[in-house]
Motif scaffolding. Structure first.
Motif, PDB file in Angstrom:
ATOM      1  N   ILE A 296       0.840  -1.203   0.000  1.00 40.91           N
ATOM      2  CA  ILE A 296       0.000   0.000   0.000  1.00 40.91           C
ATOM      3  C   ILE A 296       0.872   1.249   0.000  1.00 40.91           C
ATOM      4  O   ILE A 296       0.652   2.192  -0.776  1.00 40.91           O
ATOM      5  N   GLN A 297       1.882   1.277   0.871  1.00 40.68           N
ATOM      6  CA  GLN A 297       2.770   2.437   0.961  1.00 40.68           C
ATOM      7  C   GLN A 297       3.538   2.677  -0.338  1.00 40.68           C
ATOM      8  O   GLN A 297       3.861   3.818  -0.673  1.00 40.68           O
ATOM      9  N   ASP A 301      -1.305  -0.980  -7.133  1.00 31.71           N
ATOM     10  CA  ASP A 301      -2.728  -1.147  -7.445  1.00 31.71           C
ATOM     11  C   ASP A 301      -3.193  -2.557  -7.110  1.00 31.71           C
ATOM     12  O   ASP A 301      -4.384  -2.791  -6.906  1.00 31.71           O
ATOM     13  N   GLU A 317      -8.136  -2.227   2.632  1.00 33.95           N
ATOM     14  CA  GLU A 317      -8.611  -0.879   2.977  1.00 33.95           C
ATOM     15  C   GLU A 317      -9.052  -0.073   1.750  1.00 33.95           C
ATOM     16  O   GLU A 317      -8.895   1.146   1.694  1.00 33.95           O
ATOM     17  N   ASN A 318      -9.592  -0.761   0.743  1.00 35.03           N
ATOM     18  CA  ASN A 318     -10.066  -0.103  -0.487  1.00 35.03           C
ATOM     19  C   ASN A 318      -8.974   0.702  -1.191  1.00 35.03           C
ATOM     20  O   ASN A 318      -9.265   1.661  -1.913  1.00 35.03           O
ATOM     21  N   GLN A 319      -7.735   0.310  -0.969  1.00 32.57           N
ATOM     22  CA  GLN A 319      -6.620   1.024  -1.601  1.00 32.57           C
ATOM     23  C   GLN A 319      -5.944   0.219  -2.701  1.00 32.57           C
ATOM     24  O   GLN A 319      -5.258   0.773  -3.550  1.00 32.57           O
ATOM     25  N   LEU A 320      -6.106  -1.091  -2.676  1.00 33.73           N
ATOM     26  CA  LEU A 320      -5.527  -1.957  -3.706  1.00 33.73           C
ATOM     27  C   LEU A 320      -6.261  -3.281  -3.715  1.00 33.73           C
ATOM     28  O   LEU A 320      -7.062  -3.560  -2.823  1.00 33.73           O
TER      29      LEU A 320
END
Length: 364
Positions: A296-297, A301, A317-320
């Protein structure tokens, strides 16, 4: 060719110092002084693989996963590990494991994974910490080039994509020898001021003995002054996981179908789709849930790994997109890489790719 000569080549491919502290790599079974008859390369050194080695007249098995991972207090054949070890010993088969020594290598497991997907601009996802040291030494200008080059030849001075890196500064050194001294410059009891070059080089910590041997063998002083420091810098060329980019972005389902095909995965478990294209991809062969935050950091994707638990999918967390492609599948091509490497380094010798499928997971 003795087994120890093949081990030298294996340690060039995957230095044991690169392995994680919890791991059990290197020669697990057998005598390295034994004459080698052939090498069988596999994923897991199971009993069936030992039988394959016997049939193919290979007395050295190079496996990815170590069949001996934790300590054994008894060897009675009660489980698959003990049965494999008993069969190996009875048939004089040596077993050597690479595991995280190859996981952490910049050309290892995760580069192989990335290459299978055609990722470009790849770099280590979690660079290894506490692995870099610095040597500082002092010598006369006439000795500086010879000494510095000897340190480079021993593996010092590599930083990222650059080699022969050093910092050199001029100064005045002072000393006075006692009655037992034999100074290169000056006499006993004489206070000497001499022009000196201060040489600073970094190196990977497992090379320290080799670096120091080179320092002492190529320095002109009777007493060699030097200092070694542990550095906080991360080693960008060693570490777990990798992140890179797809040549052309893909829609999420298209991407997972692509991964399923390239990695020959029977099934992929994944977190919810986010409705955005996949361009930047993080990978970590084997069990990689600990690297979700790192992916994530790094702005990935999608993060491809294996052995994800139910609650860990929430960590997306809906980030990837988190995708579990299977443990064996994520390391599928590693044994092929080992075979290719050994065949290039050891000519006219039997290097055999195991035909046993040791994946314990089956799908309906």
């Amino acid at each position: 060719m003795k087994i120890k000569e093949i081990i030298t080549v294996l340690e060039e491919m995957a230095p044991l110092a690169y392995a994680e502290d919890f791991d059990n790599v290197g020669l697990l079974v057998g005598d390295k002084k034994t004459e080698a008859t052939g090498v069988l390369v596999c994923h897991d050194a199971l009993e069936s693989v030992i039988e394959e080695a016997v049939a193919k007249k290979c007395n050295l098995i190079v496996c990815f996963h170590p069949i001996l991972f934790s300590g054994l207090k008894k060897i009675t054949g009660k489980n698959y590990v003990e049965r494999a070890i008993i069969k190996a010993i009875k048939n004089d088969i040596a077993i050597y494991a690479v595991h995280t020594a190859l996981d952490n290598h910049t050309e290892g497991v995760n580069k192989i994974f990335s290459n299978a997907l055609g990722l470009t601009k790849t770099k280590i996802l979690i660079p290894k910490e506490d692995f870099i040291r610095k040597l500082v030494t002092y010598t006369i200008p006439e000795n500086a080039d010879k000494l510095r080059n000897s340190l480079f030849d021993s593996g010092a001075g590599n930083i990222g994509n650059y080699e022969n890196c050093s910092f050199n500064s001029k100064g005045i050194g002072t000393y006075m020898g006692n009655e037992y001294s034999n100074p290169e410059i000056g006499e006993r009891f004489e206070f000497v001021e001499a022009d000196e070059i201060k040489i600073e080089v970094t190196f990977e910590k497992h090379l320290e003995n080799k670096i120091l041997k080179s320092l002492f063998n190529n320095h002109v002083y009777e007493e060699v002054a030097y200092e070694i420091y542990d550095l906080q810098n991360k080693n960008q060329n060693i570490g777990l996981g990798m992140i890179g980019e797809l040549p052309i972005p893909m829609e999420e389902k298209e991407f997972l179908d692509f991964v399923k095909d390239k990695m020959q995965s029977e099934s992929i478990r994944h977190s919810r789709f986010l409705g955005k294209p996949i361009k930047k991809v993080a990978v970590l062969g084997g069990s990689g849930s600990f690297a979700i935050k790192n992916a994530i950091q790094a702005g990935a994707d999608a993060f491809l790994t294996s052995d994800l638990k139910y609650h860990q999918f929430y960590e997306a967390e809906n980030q990837l997109i988190l995708a579990d492609i299977g443990h064996f599948e994520s390391e599928r091509y590693t044994k092929n890489y080992i075979v290719d490497y050994l065949r290039k380094k050891i000519l006219n010798f039997a290097i055999v790719l195991s035909e046993e499928n040791t994946n314990p997971v089956k799908y309906l």
